[in-house]
Design an enzyme around this catalytic site. Structure first.
Site, PDB file in Angstrom:
ATOM      1  N   LYS A  36       0.838  -1.209   0.000  1.00  0.00           N
ATOM      2  CA  LYS A  36       0.000   0.000   0.000  1.00  0.00           C
ATOM      3  C   LYS A  36       0.872   1.258   0.000  1.00  0.00           C
ATOM      4  CE  LYS A  36      -2.935   0.545   3.613  1.00  0.00           C
ATOM      5  NZ  LYS A  36      -2.803   1.805   4.380  1.00  0.00           N
ATOM      6  N   SER A  37       1.853   1.306   0.901  1.00  0.00           N
ATOM      7  CA  SER A  37       2.703   2.503   0.998  1.00  0.00           C
ATOM      8  C   SER A  37       3.410   2.764  -0.326  1.00  0.00           C
ATOM      9  CB  SER A  37       3.763   2.308   2.084  1.00  0.00           C
ATOM     10  OG  SER A  37       3.170   2.190   3.341  1.00  0.00           O
ATOM     11  N   ARG A  91      -8.480  12.430  11.956  1.00  0.00           N
ATOM     12  CA  ARG A  91      -7.058  12.125  12.169  1.00  0.00           C
ATOM     13  C   ARG A  91      -6.196  13.389  12.215  1.00  0.00           C
ATOM     14  NH1 ARG A  91      -5.336   6.806   9.130  1.00  0.00           N
ATOM     15  NH2 ARG A  91      -3.583   7.094  10.541  1.00  0.00           N
ATOM     16  N   GLN A 139       4.969   9.202   7.098  1.00  0.00           N
ATOM     17  CA  GLN A 139       4.045  10.059   6.350  1.00  0.00           C
ATOM     18  C   GLN A 139       4.482  11.508   6.430  1.00  0.00           C
ATOM     19  OE1 GLN A 139       0.191   9.094   7.965  1.00  0.00           O
ATOM     20  NE2 GLN A 139       0.071   7.159   6.857  1.00  0.00           N
ATOM     21  N   ASP A 180       2.076  -1.112  12.246  1.00  0.00           N
ATOM     22  CA  ASP A 180       0.811  -1.529  11.631  1.00  0.00           C
ATOM     23  C   ASP A 180       0.484  -3.001  11.928  1.00  0.00           C
ATOM     24  OD1 ASP A 180       0.544   0.993  10.584  1.00  0.00           O
ATOM     25  OD2 ASP A 180       1.226   0.462   8.578  1.00  0.00           O
ATOM     26  N   ARG A 188      -6.604   1.826  17.897  1.00  0.00           N
ATOM     27  CA  ARG A 188      -6.388   0.369  17.805  1.00  0.00           C
ATOM     28  C   ARG A 188      -6.179  -0.288  19.165  1.00  0.00           C
ATOM     29  NH1 ARG A 188      -3.053   0.306  12.057  1.00  0.00           N
ATOM     30  NH2 ARG A 188      -4.974   0.178  10.825  1.00  0.00           N
ATOM     31  N   ARG A 237      -7.327  -3.532   9.743  1.00  0.00           N
ATOM     32  CA  ARG A 237      -6.356  -4.423  10.399  1.00  0.00           C
ATOM     33  C   ARG A 237      -6.952  -5.094  11.651  1.00  0.00           C
ATOM     34  NH1 ARG A 237      -2.351  -3.392   6.929  1.00  0.00           N
ATOM     35  NH2 ARG A 237      -1.711  -1.238   6.593  1.00  0.00           N
TER      36      ARG A 237
HETATM   37  C1  S3P Z   1       2.715   4.855   6.347  1.00  0.00           C
HETATM   38  C2  S3P Z   1       3.325   5.277   7.505  1.00  0.00           C
HETATM   39  C3  S3P Z   1       2.894   4.856   8.850  1.00  0.00           C
HETATM   40  C4  S3P Z   1       1.940   3.666   8.784  1.00  0.00           C
HETATM   41  C5  S3P Z   1       0.892   3.827   7.710  1.00  0.00           C
HETATM   42  C6  S3P Z   1       1.557   3.944   6.357  1.00  0.00           C
HETATM   43  C7  S3P Z   1       3.261   5.328   5.050  1.00  0.00           C
HETATM   44  O1  S3P Z   1       2.217   5.937   9.475  1.00  0.00           O
HETATM   45  O2  S3P Z   1       1.344   3.451  10.038  1.00  0.00           O
HETATM   46  O3  S3P Z   1       0.007   2.730   7.703  1.00  0.00           O
HETATM   47  O4  S3P Z   1       2.901   4.780   3.994  1.00  0.00           O
HETATM   48  O5  S3P Z   1       4.072   6.268   5.076  1.00  0.00           O
HETATM   49  P1  S3P Z   1       3.011   7.124  10.236  1.00  0.00           P
HETATM   50  O6  S3P Z   1       3.787   7.872   9.237  1.00  0.00           O
HETATM   51  O7  S3P Z   1       1.913   7.969  10.825  1.00  0.00           O
HETATM   52  O8  S3P Z   1       3.878   6.505  11.266  1.00  0.00           O
END
Ligand code: S3P
Length: 437
Positions: free
Chosen positions: A23-24, A124, A170, A317, A348, A392
């Site tokens: 996904k990322s 969020r 992120q 995650d 969570r 999840r």
């Molecule tokens: C992600 C970063 C993580 C992760 C999220 C995906 C990303 O979050 O928990 O599911 O794709 O950069 P954070 O950047 O808030 O730690």
């Protein structure tokens, strides 16, 4: 009624499977391909709702994208300065990564934009990304800290040196994207390792990126170069099957092929191995500048441990399904330093705690984690669990059914499609008795 799962106890899991694309990486591939020069091809793309939200947003920004197969995408990049004003607010759905990264990308554009999402996304925190972007000169307004995010275009950004208070890929990625357009270099220093997909991919598209331990520096560039990339299977989706294999594999184990094993993502393997898990990693290779391998998971006697805080960001995650593994262990497992779980797609800690209580797993929710009493020899009962719309949490309880004495009904599971389309079919194919109703 909203979709729900009925998961019944099953004797074992067996065979082999693959999981959908990461996904990322899929989000990042769409964004970078969209602002590159030329046509990029993305194979193994995650056709989940989160990444489709990013795809829709890129189209609304004037990027032409073809998707001849669900997981194959051609993107005709418009160049760094070729995005155009969207006609309406961009809807990010449930996708936290999309809204954070787009905030970084869009604050550097010549036009205004607004970012919104579903009920969960609208709650969020966004100031963690808005504040440092403002320090770069961006015009980013949140609504009391949460979306809608309103971005004013036409600002000249300047590079900054920023120290993140919390390790967040992120936020780091949003700053790096804005940094592509800033005057001077942008440096982001993290307090701990967070996933480095942006750094790897930016380099792959030709950006000037320098990584020195926890410090990343990006320089503005004139152009990014289109490329072809094949997205590896998502480790976070594989995690559900890793735990399923550990608690219920038959004698030959469960084989999960083509999984991304970037060390900034595989904290779950470190934690589970410390608990006694037998997981073989084979066929290690590189794909799209990312390490990939096959994983064979053997049924293992797990022991409870105190999880070192340093491992937590690398498994953030995967903690919901780790709680299920911990419940199958001998002795207590303690996770702390995971307060970030409170602000994910759901709280969570609260959602997992309520679900574990409903099926009779002894545990204590902590402000920043969970203390779980292992119940190695005593299966828990079934019950009704609410996923709180969190993909999840829903999949974790489908895995928990493998050790239950009765069925587990899991409510509000539609969001599994955000990250793992086809979860039920793949789970059933290896022996997890889960159905959607
Ligand atoms: C992600 C970063 C993580 C992760 C999220 C995906 C990303 O979050 O928990 O599911 O794709 O950069 P954070 O950047 O808030 O730690």
């Amino acid at each position: 009624m909203t979709a729900q799962y009925e998961a019944r106890p099953a004797a074992c899991v067996a065979g082999e499977l693959t999981v959908p694309g990461d996904k990322s990486i899929s989000h990042r591939a769409l964004m970078l391909a969209g602002i590159a020069d030329g046509r990029s091809e993305i194979g193994g793309f995650l056709a989940g709702e989160d990444c489709l939200a990013t795809l829709g947003a890129m189209r609304s920004l004037g990027v032409s994208i073809e998707r001849p197969e669900p997981d194959r995408v051609f993107v005709d990049g418009v160049g760094l300065r070729g995005l155009s004003a969207p006609a309406a607010a961009l809807d990010m759905g449930n996708a936290g990564t999309a809204i954070r990264l787009f905030t970084g990308l869009l604050c550097a554009q010549a036009f205004d934009s607004t970012l919104v999402g579903d009920a969960s996304l609208m709650k969020r925190p966004m100031e963690r990304v808005a504040q440092p972007l403002r320090a770069m000169g961006a015009d980013v307004r949140t609504s009391g800290g949460t979306p809608p995010v309103r971005i004013g275009g036409g600002r000249r950004l300047r590079g900054i040196e920023h120290r993140l208070p919390v390790a967040s890929a992120q936020v780091k990625s949003a700053l790096l994207l804005a940094g592509l357009y800033a005057e001077g270099a942008t440096t982001v220093t993290s307090p701990a390792v967070s996933r480095d997909h942006s750094e790897r991919m930016l380099r792959g598209f030709g950006a000037a990126i320098e990584v020195d331990g926890l410090r990343v520096r990006v320089e503005p560039v004139a152009r990014l170069e289109a490329r072809r990339l094949e997205v590896p299977g998502d480790f976070s989706s594989a995690a559900f099957f890793i735990v399923a294999g550990l608690i219920a594999a038959d004698a030959s184990g469960l084989l999960i092929r083509n999984v991304g094993v970037n060390p900034s993502r595989t904290g779950l393997l470190t934690i589970l191995r410390a608990m006694g898990a037998e997981i073989e990693v084979s066929n290690a290779r590189e794909q799209a500048s990312e390490p990939v391998a096959d994983l064979r998971v053997h049924r293992s006697e797990l022991r409870g441990i105190e999880v070192p805080k340093a491992w937590v960001p690398l498994a953030i995650d995967e903690l919901p399904v780790l709680f299920v593994a911990a419940a199958c262990a001998r002795g207590e497992t303690v996770v702390t330093g995971a307060e970030e779980l409170r602000v994910k797609e759901s709280d969570r800690i609260a959602a997992m705690s309520a679900g574990l209580r409903a099926i009779g797993v002894e545990h204590t929710a902590l402000p920043d984690g969970m203390r779980i009493a292992g119940a190695a020899d005593t299966p828990w009962h079934g019950g009704v669990v609410d996923s709180h719309g969190d993909h999840r949490v829903a999949m974790s309880f489908a895995v928990a059914s493998l050790r239950a004495r009765g069925p587990i009904a899991i409510r509000d599971v539609a969001n599994v499609a955000t990250s793992f389309p086809g979860f039920v079919d793949r789970a059933r194919a290896v022996g997890i008795d889960v159905r959607e109703s």
